[in-house]
Design a protein around this motif. Structure first.
Motif, PDB file in Angstrom:
ATOM      1  N   SER A  77      73.940 -84.878  -9.263  1.00 26.20           N
ATOM      2  CA  SER A  77      75.107 -85.185  -8.431  1.00 26.20           C
ATOM      3  C   SER A  77      75.422 -86.676  -8.416  1.00 26.20           C
ATOM      4  O   SER A  77      76.585 -87.077  -8.386  1.00 26.20           O
ATOM      5  CB  SER A  77      74.872 -84.696  -6.999  1.00 26.20           C
ATOM      6  N   ALA A  78      74.365 -87.501  -8.423  1.00 26.61           N
ATOM      7  CA  ALA A  78      74.564 -88.948  -8.334  1.00 26.61           C
ATOM      8  C   ALA A  78      74.751 -89.605  -9.696  1.00 26.61           C
ATOM      9  O   ALA A  78      75.155 -90.764  -9.772  1.00 26.61           O
ATOM     10  CB  ALA A  78      73.371 -89.581  -7.623  1.00 26.61           C
ATOM     11  N   GLY A  79      74.450 -88.861 -10.766  1.00 31.37           N
ATOM     12  CA  GLY A  79      74.580 -89.425 -12.098  1.00 31.37           C
ATOM     13  C   GLY A  79      73.536 -90.482 -12.402  1.00 31.37           C
ATOM     14  O   GLY A  79      73.818 -91.454 -13.114  1.00 31.37           O
ATOM     15  N   CYS A  80      72.332 -90.309 -11.860  1.00 30.16           N
ATOM     16  CA  CYS A  80      71.266 -91.283 -12.063  1.00 30.16           C
ATOM     17  C   CYS A  80      70.074 -90.616 -12.746  1.00 30.16           C
ATOM     18  O   CYS A  80      70.093 -89.406 -12.994  1.00 30.16           O
ATOM     19  CB  CYS A  80      70.828 -91.891 -10.731  1.00 30.16           C
ATOM     20  N   ASN A  81      69.060 -91.399 -13.042  1.00 34.88           N
ATOM     21  CA  ASN A  81      67.803 -90.875 -13.586  1.00 34.88           C
ATOM     22  C   ASN A  81      66.724 -91.027 -12.529  1.00 34.88           C
ATOM     23  O   ASN A  81      66.475 -92.137 -12.042  1.00 34.88           O
ATOM     24  CB  ASN A  81      67.394 -91.636 -14.845  1.00 34.88           C
ATOM     25  N   ARG A 139      75.867 -90.774  -2.298  1.00 34.81           N
ATOM     26  CA  ARG A 139      77.000 -91.699  -2.187  1.00 34.81           C
ATOM     27  C   ARG A 139      76.579 -93.123  -2.524  1.00 34.81           C
ATOM     28  O   ARG A 139      77.302 -93.853  -3.219  1.00 34.81           O
ATOM     29  CB  ARG A 139      77.580 -91.656  -0.772  1.00 34.81           C
ATOM     30  N   LEU A 140      75.413 -93.538  -2.040  1.00 34.19           N
ATOM     31  CA  LEU A 140      74.952 -94.903  -2.291  1.00 34.19           C
ATOM     32  C   LEU A 140      74.702 -95.132  -3.770  1.00 34.19           C
ATOM     33  O   LEU A 140      75.115 -96.164  -4.336  1.00 34.19           O
ATOM     34  CB  LEU A 140      73.670 -95.169  -1.495  1.00 34.19           C
ATOM     35  N   VAL A 141      74.036 -94.193  -4.411  1.00 31.58           N
ATOM     36  CA  VAL A 141      73.732 -94.348  -5.841  1.00 31.58           C
ATOM     37  C   VAL A 141      75.008 -94.353  -6.668  1.00 31.58           C
ATOM     38  O   VAL A 141      75.194 -95.199  -7.558  1.00 31.58           O
ATOM     39  CB  VAL A 141      72.769 -93.239  -6.300  1.00 31.58           C
ATOM     40  N   LYS A 142      75.910 -93.416  -6.391  1.00 33.20           N
ATOM     41  CA  LYS A 142      77.173 -93.370  -7.124  1.00 33.20           C
ATOM     42  C   LYS A 142      77.973 -94.643  -6.907  1.00 33.20           C
ATOM     43  O   LYS A 142      78.579 -95.177  -7.841  1.00 33.20           O
ATOM     44  CB  LYS A 142      77.986 -92.152  -6.695  1.00 33.20           C
ATOM     45  N   GLY A 143      77.965 -95.139  -5.669  1.00 33.98           N
ATOM     46  CA  GLY A 143      78.725 -96.346  -5.357  1.00 33.98           C
ATOM     47  C   GLY A 143      78.228 -97.554  -6.132  1.00 33.98           C
ATOM     48  O   GLY A 143      79.030 -98.329  -6.691  1.00 33.98           O
ATOM     49  N   ILE A 144      76.905 -97.741  -6.172  1.00 36.06           N
ATOM     50  CA  ILE A 144      76.342 -98.871  -6.910  1.00 36.06           C
ATOM     51  C   ILE A 144      76.581 -98.711  -8.411  1.00 36.06           C
ATOM     52  O   ILE A 144      76.953 -99.662  -9.112  1.00 36.06           O
ATOM     53  CB  ILE A 144      74.820 -98.980  -6.632  1.00 36.06           C
ATOM     54  N   ARG A 145      76.396 -97.500  -8.897  1.00 34.40           N
ATOM     55  CA  ARG A 145      76.562 -97.249 -10.329  1.00 34.40           C
ATOM     56  C   ARG A 145      77.983 -97.556 -10.781  1.00 34.40           C
ATOM     57  O   ARG A 145      78.190 -98.184 -11.827  1.00 34.40           O
ATOM     58  CB  ARG A 145      76.206 -95.782 -10.622  1.00 34.40           C
ATOM     59  N   GLU A 146      78.947 -97.133  -9.993  1.00 31.86           N
ATOM     60  CA  GLU A 146      80.353 -97.331 -10.366  1.00 31.86           C
ATOM     61  C   GLU A 146      80.806 -98.765 -10.127  1.00 31.86           C
ATOM     62  O   GLU A 146      81.577 -99.323 -10.916  1.00 31.86           O
ATOM     63  CB  GLU A 146      81.215 -96.345  -9.581  1.00 31.86           C
ATOM     64  N   VAL A 166      71.493 -96.248 -13.029  1.00 25.77           N
ATOM     65  CA  VAL A 166      70.617 -96.351 -11.869  1.00 25.77           C
ATOM     66  C   VAL A 166      69.399 -95.470 -12.080  1.00 25.77           C
ATOM     67  O   VAL A 166      69.513 -94.316 -12.508  1.00 25.77           O
ATOM     68  CB  VAL A 166      71.352 -95.956 -10.568  1.00 25.77           C
ATOM     69  N   ILE A 167      68.238 -96.026 -11.767  1.00 23.86           N
ATOM     70  CA  ILE A 167      66.963 -95.330 -11.905  1.00 23.86           C
ATOM     71  C   ILE A 167      66.261 -95.331 -10.558  1.00 23.86           C
ATOM     72  O   ILE A 167      66.224 -96.362  -9.874  1.00 23.86           O
ATOM     73  CB  ILE A 167      66.065 -96.026 -12.947  1.00 23.86           C
ATOM     74  N   LEU A 168      65.720 -94.191 -10.163  1.00 23.29           N
ATOM     75  CA  LEU A 168      64.871 -94.091  -8.985  1.00 23.29           C
ATOM     76  C   LEU A 168      63.518 -93.550  -9.424  1.00 23.29           C
ATOM     77  O   LEU A 168      63.454 -92.696 -10.315  1.00 23.29           O
ATOM     78  CB  LEU A 168      65.465 -93.159  -7.923  1.00 23.29           C
TER      79      LEU A 168
END
Length: 385
Positions: free
Chosen positions: A33-37, A228-235, A241-243
């Motif tokens: 959903s967030a588009g991160c790894n 929302r936070l991860v998507k916001g930073i990524r965009e 973004v990696i967690l």
């Protein structure tokens, strides 16, 4: 499916496959959903017999030693995301060969090894390798100083005043790790500090590693805010973004099964001695400290109920934890189950006093317990000389 606990040795760490899968399914939904790894942090969960399960949901893992890197290569089947406070000259070539990402803790470390990184890339252009720098945003809500990487004088990460306005050539990523079993509201405040100090550098970076401490599998965690936070930073910064959560992977996925060896009256206090050790097998309970939950017990003394102080089997005077009450008196041979002992606890065990390490087992999806490994004299002897 009902779980069969009849063949579990004592003491024994017991992972439940279905609970691990439930956590991994949630984590996988977040990364999609967030588009991160989201990758596995071995410092929190290194039970490599369960890595085939983890691989079904997560594509990577992070290491802080060459030994962890090798576990990732061998049992996750991928290159490692590597961060160490300092790298050893004699290990660094192998670290390069076995890693996809390498984060440096200081500019001096980067400057020391930059030439070897560049030579490695020239000689092995087919090997994808990206380097980053760990930063210290000077903001953390971790109350216990031992676990707070932002205390004054912290050795972990570079503060903003030590970094130039342009990322050093060869540095693609920025890494911070300041959370410890926190919620997404803490991440939100942390990101404000990170952006305030490093926002200009984030625009230059290709990736941002937000480290661990994101306890997204804990009940009540605000998953939607994390997304929302991860998507916001990524965009906002156009970066990956990696967690790398530690606790979240194996949170509440298994317990430590122990047995009562003795019960004694010590100056009016009923003390239980178990076949495990808080100091050797559950060190976080003394380091953090925190009081572990015992199944089918009252976590605080209850007037009028049988009450006991739980003690370990080593000769360390402080190898005990607080008092618990039970509905019925305990007897020698009774089982005592400590809940949620799979993350961090298992990787920190020692053989202090020569006590055997707890066995390790797993309850598969069919509800049947399978013993993975037991430990004895050889495990103790091999750590010494």
């Amino acid at each position: 499916m009902p779980v069969d606990y009849t063949n579990i040795p004592s003491p024994c760490f017991v992972l439940e496959e279905e609970l691990l899968r439930k956590n991994l399914q949630l984590i996988d939904s977040v990364q999609k959903s967030a588009g991160c790894n989201i990758i596995l942090a071995l410092k929190g969960f290194s039970m490599y017999s369960a890595f085939p399960i983890v691989k079904e949901y997560l594509s990577g893992a992070t290491a802080s030693s060459l030994n962890e890197i090798k576990l990732i290569n061998d049992f996750m089947g991928c290159q490692a995301h590597t961060y160490m406070p300092a790298y050893l000259d004699q290990e660094f070539t192998e670290v390069l060969e076995r890693s996809s990402h390498i984060t440096f803790n200081s500019l001096s470390q980067w400057e020391r090894f930059q030439g070897r990184v560049e030579e490695f890339k020239r000689n092995k252009p087919e090997h994808s390798l990206s380097c980053g720098i760990r930063v210290n945003p000077q903001y953390s809500e971790v109350a216990t100083e031992m676990y707070n990487p932002c205390v004054p004088g912290s050795r972990l990460g570079v503060t903003r005043d030590k970094l130039p306005d342009i990322l050093p050539e060869g540095i693609d990523g920025i890494h911070f790790h300041t959370l410890c079993e926190n919620g997404s509201d803490t991440l939100e405040r942390t990101l404000e500090a990170v952006e305030a100090r490093f926002g200009d550098l984030l625009h230059q970076a290709k990736w941002l590693n937000m480290g661990g401490g994101h306890l997204m599998t804990r009940e009540g965690y605000d998953i939607e805010k994390l997304i929302r936070l991860v998507k916001g930073i990524r965009e906002k910064y156009n970066l990956d973004v990696i967690l790398e959560p530690g606790s979240a992977i194996a949170w509440r996925t298994g317990n430590l099964f122990t047995t009562v060896l003795d019960i004694m009256d010590s100056q009016g206090i009923e003390v239980v001695i178990l076949d495990t050790s808080f100091a050797a097998h559950m060190p976080d309970t003394l380091e953090m400290p925190y009081k572990p939950v015992i199944s089918q017990a009252y976590q605080e003394p209850v007037a009028g109920k049988p009450t006991y102080r739980m003690g370990g089997m080593t000769c360390l005077a402080g190898d005990f934890i607080g008092d618990y009450s039970f509905d019925n008196p305990l007897q020698i041979g009774d089982k005592v189950i400590f809940e949620d002992m799979i993350h961090y606890t298992m990787v920190k065990t020692t053989t202090f006093n020569g006590v055997n390490l707890p066995s390790i087992g797993i309850v598969r999806s069919d509800g049947v317990f399978r013993l993975i490994r037991s430990f004895g004299y050889e495990s103790f002897k091999d750590r010494l000389s």
